[in-house]
Design a protein around this motif. Structure first.
Motif, PDB file in Angstrom:
ATOM      1  N   ALA A 232       0.847  -1.193   0.000  1.00 56.80           N
ATOM      2  CA  ALA A 232       0.000   0.000   0.000  1.00 56.80           C
ATOM      3  C   ALA A 232       0.885   1.247   0.000  1.00 56.80           C
ATOM      4  O   ALA A 232       2.052   1.198   0.383  1.00 56.80           O
ATOM      5  N   HIS A 233       0.315   2.350  -0.440  1.00 52.09           N
ATOM      6  CA  HIS A 233       1.052   3.613  -0.528  1.00 52.09           C
ATOM      7  C   HIS A 233       1.414   4.080   0.879  1.00 52.09           C
ATOM      8  O   HIS A 233       0.535   4.386   1.671  1.00 52.09           O
ATOM      9  N   SER A 234       2.725   4.143   1.154  1.00 54.41           N
ATOM     10  CA  SER A 234       3.189   4.385   2.526  1.00 54.41           C
ATOM     11  C   SER A 234       3.303   5.866   2.876  1.00 54.41           C
ATOM     12  O   SER A 234       3.686   6.208   3.990  1.00 54.41           O
TER      13      SER A 234
ATOM     14  N   LEU B 277       2.372  10.235   1.316  1.00 49.70           N
ATOM     15  CA  LEU B 277       1.457  11.183   0.693  1.00 49.70           C
ATOM     16  C   LEU B 277       2.210  11.832  -0.465  1.00 49.70           C
ATOM     17  O   LEU B 277       3.376  12.188  -0.320  1.00 49.70           O
ATOM     18  N   ASP B 278       1.536  11.963  -1.624  1.00 47.86           N
ATOM     19  CA  ASP B 278       2.170  12.592  -2.783  1.00 47.86           C
ATOM     20  C   ASP B 278       1.687  14.028  -2.957  1.00 47.86           C
ATOM     21  O   ASP B 278       0.510  14.329  -2.737  1.00 47.86           O
ATOM     22  N   PHE B 279       2.613  14.860  -3.381  1.00 50.89           N
ATOM     23  CA  PHE B 279       2.291  16.239  -3.759  1.00 50.89           C
ATOM     24  C   PHE B 279       2.567  16.375  -5.251  1.00 50.89           C
ATOM     25  O   PHE B 279       3.652  16.005  -5.718  1.00 50.89           O
TER      26      PHE B 279
ATOM     27  N   PRO C  47       7.216  13.928 -12.360  1.00 50.80           N
ATOM     28  CA  PRO C  47       7.713  14.652 -11.185  1.00 50.80           C
ATOM     29  C   PRO C  47       6.637  14.788 -10.102  1.00 50.80           C
ATOM     30  O   PRO C  47       5.492  15.140 -10.400  1.00 50.80           O
ATOM     31  N   HIS C  48       6.984  14.437  -8.890  1.00 51.49           N
ATOM     32  CA  HIS C  48       6.127  14.662  -7.721  1.00 51.49           C
ATOM     33  C   HIS C  48       6.976  14.416  -6.483  1.00 51.49           C
ATOM     34  O   HIS C  48       8.051  13.837  -6.572  1.00 51.49           O
ATOM     35  N   LEU C  49       6.486  14.848  -5.333  1.00 53.84           N
ATOM     36  CA  LEU C  49       7.165  14.523  -4.072  1.00 53.84           C
ATOM     37  C   LEU C  49       6.376  13.437  -3.352  1.00 53.84           C
ATOM     38  O   LEU C  49       5.175  13.582  -3.120  1.00 53.84           O
ATOM     39  N   HIS C  50       7.056  12.335  -3.034  1.00 57.77           N
ATOM     40  CA  HIS C  50       6.484  11.310  -2.154  1.00 57.77           C
ATOM     41  C   HIS C  50       7.057  11.548  -0.763  1.00 57.77           C
ATOM     42  O   HIS C  50       8.273  11.576  -0.584  1.00 57.77           O
ATOM     43  N   TRP C  51       6.169  11.689   0.232  1.00 58.61           N
ATOM     44  CA  TRP C  51       6.566  12.063   1.602  1.00 58.61           C
ATOM     45  C   TRP C  51       6.049  11.042   2.603  1.00 58.61           C
ATOM     46  O   TRP C  51       4.838  10.788   2.648  1.00 58.61           O
TER      47      TRP C  51
HETATM   48 ZN   LIG Z   1       3.937   8.224  -3.408  1.00 59.40          ZN
END
Ligand SMILES: [Zn+2]
Length: 279
Positions: free
Chosen positions: A176-178, A180-182, A255-259
């Motif tokens: 699962a997605h661990s 939050l993406d921006f 491009p995105h930030l995974h946080w």
């Molecule tokens: Zn992500």
């Protein structure tokens, strides 16, 4: 709206565990899988120590003067009662919390690069080595009180993929997605959301260019898919300092930030810490 209906609305919005009344409790207490439980530990003069599943747990003094344990709840936790082990909290017997349930949505992603769905043996060995390094960084517990637990957004941008999404890559279910993406553009500066120490700066198979920041007491954040770094391992960073730039390195479709945000070695919903949690 009358004052009474406002109070009722506030009580419904912030269901509290008995006795926890302070600001941090109101903001962070979302006891669901992938959420956070805030557990009152009394008001002894010494700071108590708390453990959950043998992991040290963050303990802070809340705005009402009480000690609280701020417990990260792993996404795989089932609903029901959980108990903490506590030292140095006289009068507090077996502090507990109840984990509710939450259902998370599904996301289907098509990847052209098949090795990023089913890595070959060499890539698997690389990934396993990198995974161990990251797990060790998440397990760190420094005896430092975080500068702030309500965090600044690391980038100013729209939230895209939420935490906890069940992900299918080319039809195959993976973790699962661990985080939050921006959705932000290439080169956007990423800012440390609290003071901390940089514990990892590395280029990983799945996560791409990655930075870990340890904020103290097991409160760790991770930033992935960067295009460039502005820190190195061992650096001290202050809240607001730029740590790198947004990119699309590793397993990313653009491009995105995974946080990620982690407490007591459990990855939890970062939205909680920027006051954007959706139950
Ligand atoms: Zn992500």
């Amino acid at each position: 709206m009358t004052r009474y209906t406002l109070l009722v609305a506030a009580a419904l919005l912030f269901p509290l565990s008995a006795g926890a009344q302070g600001y941090i409790s109101r903001m962070l207490n979302h006891p669901v899988p992938g959420g956070v439980a805030v557990v009152p530990l009394g008001d002894s003069s010494q700071m108590p120590r708390a453990y959950h599943d043998d992991n040290r747990v963050m303990v802070l003094r809340d705005s009402d003067g009480q000690w609280i344990a701020v417990v990260g709840i792993d996404l795989k936790t089932t609903a029901g009662r959980q108990v903490l082990k506590v030292d140095g909290a006289p009068g507090v017997q077996q502090p507990a919390f109840v984990v509710g349930s939450k259902s998370y949505k599904e996301q289907h992603i098509k990847l052209k690069n098949k090795s990023q769905v089913n890595p070959d043996p060499e890539q698997t060995r690389r990934y396993e080595r990198e995974y161990k390094e990251q797990i060790a960084a998440y397990a760190s517990f420094r005896e430092v009180i975080p500068s702030n637990v309500m965090l600044d957004k690391p980038v100013d941008g729209r939230l895209s993929s939420p935490f906890g999404l069940r992900r299918f890559f080319n039809g195959e279910e993976r973790n699962a997605h661990s985080g939050l993406d921006f959705a932000v553009g290439l080169g956007t500066p990423i800012k440390a959301p609290a003071d901390g120490v940089v514990t990892i700066v590395a280029d990983y198979f799945f996560n791409g260019k990655t930075v870990f920041v340890d904020h103290g007491q097991g409160f760790i954040t991770m930033y992935c898919h960067l295009s460039s770094f502005q820190v190195k391992a061992g650096d001290t960073v202050t809240r607001g300092q730029s740590i790198g730039k947004v990119g699309a390195t590793g397993r990313a479709t653009g491009p995105h930030l995974h946080w990620n945000v982690s407490l007591n070695n459990a990855r939890v919903d970062p939205a909680i810490f920027i006051n954007a949690f959706k139950p």
